[in-house]
Design an enzyme around this catalytic site. Sequence first.
Site, PDB file in Angstrom:
ATOM      1  N   CYS A 264     -75.763 107.522 -53.759  1.00 44.33           N
ATOM      2  CA  CYS A 264     -76.280 106.781 -54.916  1.00 44.33           C
ATOM      3  C   CYS A 264     -75.143 106.477 -55.892  1.00 44.33           C
ATOM      4  CB  CYS A 264     -77.369 107.610 -55.599  1.00 44.33           C
ATOM      5  SG  CYS A 264     -77.719 107.088 -57.271  1.00 44.33           S
TER       6      CYS A 264
ATOM      7  N   CYS B 132     -75.307 108.305 -59.186  1.00 43.65           N
ATOM      8  CA  CYS B 132     -74.880 109.705 -59.066  1.00 43.65           C
ATOM      9  C   CYS B 132     -73.358 109.771 -59.013  1.00 43.65           C
ATOM     10  CB  CYS B 132     -75.465 110.350 -57.805  1.00 43.65           C
ATOM     11  SG  CYS B 132     -77.263 110.371 -57.775  1.00 43.65           S
TER      12      CYS B 132
END
Length: 472
Positions: free
Chosen positions: A392, A395
């Site tokens: 991600c 992230c």
Amino acid sequence: MASAAAISSSITSRSLLSGDFKAALIASIRHPEPSIATSAASGGPRPRRMLARPCCAVEPTKRNDSVVPSAAVAEAANAAVGEEATAPSAAVDYEELNKALENASPLEIMDRALDMFGNEIAIAFSGAEDVALIEYAKLTGRPFRVFSLDTGRLNPETYKFFDAVEKHYDIHIEYTFPDAGEVQALVRSKGLFSFYEDGHQECCRVRKVRPLRRMLKGLRAWVTGQRKDQSPGTRANIPLVQVDPVFEGVDGLGSLIKWNPVADVEGKDIWNFLRTMNVPVNSLHSQGYVSIGCEPCTRPVLPGQHEREGRWWWEDATAKECGLHKGNLKQDEAGKLGANGNGVAAANGVDGTVDIFETQAIVNLSRPGIENLLKLEKRQEPWLVVLYAPWCRFCQGMETSYMELAEKLVGSGIKVGKFRADGDQKPFAQKELRLGSFPTILFFPKNTSRPIKYPSEKRDVDSLLAFINALR
Ligand code: SF4
């Protein structure tokens, strides 16, 4: 040597090599603005990732490490554009801009990029044929900045080349170095050549990706020398300009713009350009090296071999991104990479994706570990836990700040953890941990069983600390 006419037709859509660069520049600036659709004009909100606001200050400001052309050149460039600032005040749709630039030459694209972002854009220079970017920047007549990642493992020839480039262009390259503590920890624990054993991702992360991330945090845009023909496996779809899918700029995630002016140029045409312009080149090229990176991970290629075969040759072609352009990897391809690039099961054993948030200050929670944390009514200490997926980009974007926060909290009585919540763990995380999207940050207070969800999208250290201090 190729004729100027041949090179002109192969590289540019305009007569850049006709002997009058300024004329070409003027032509490129004065053609009508590409159709840049703003969110308002398009009649509705667009996905956040598509839009980014360019800097407000178009006129380059004073700086220490920048390249400042002579006053006469700068003046001439300003005259060419009639002192008009072209940075739009509204958010720019970079997908539309990418389409509008489809037939633009690298020089036009570079000029557009420098014009839009002034002192807040920098050229990433690897010490190889991407010196062409510096040449294009010089030809625009605008001030420009150049930075380079000194990994500590470059060939002596590359260092000499850096020096030659600085002298040739009368510039100071803004060198960026890895964190000494991180390099020390890696080398002491795994030796100097761990990348041959367990993949290059870990070393690249320490020596390249994190220093790059720090550098980019101070910019609004960067310019790369990526080309589609460099790697059919990972670079075939590079746009000319895009909102950076991986790294964040001054204004956080989704705000950094990545320009790839030579994306559509073939390697042979870059070389014709370099030869014609009499630009200094890395002497390794004359020894059979094409793509040049760190010394232990680069080798010459034979005639007919693809240039990327000279990089990380012991790994699969789809893994051949060092993390600097990780956004080129599709999610499923990224997922094939091991925790350290070799297929070793990553945190929680979900799959082999390269893991993030790797520091001793962050506890890697297993499923039983977080279940236990969830059950405890009276914890010995409060916990901050990020629910994440290593692929991600949001992230990845908060990796530096979360790790910095964890280091700050060592010895404070607050534990910091991570729980990989994609794959098989996702239904559990959605049901029990209120996972909505990645990343989700939870605070487990000392005396309450229910975790409290961090409500903001601001994931910098100060914001997270304020959240913790309000609840501890
Ligand atoms: Fe380390 Fe090789 Fe990556 Fe350089 S290219 S940072 S030496 S793994």
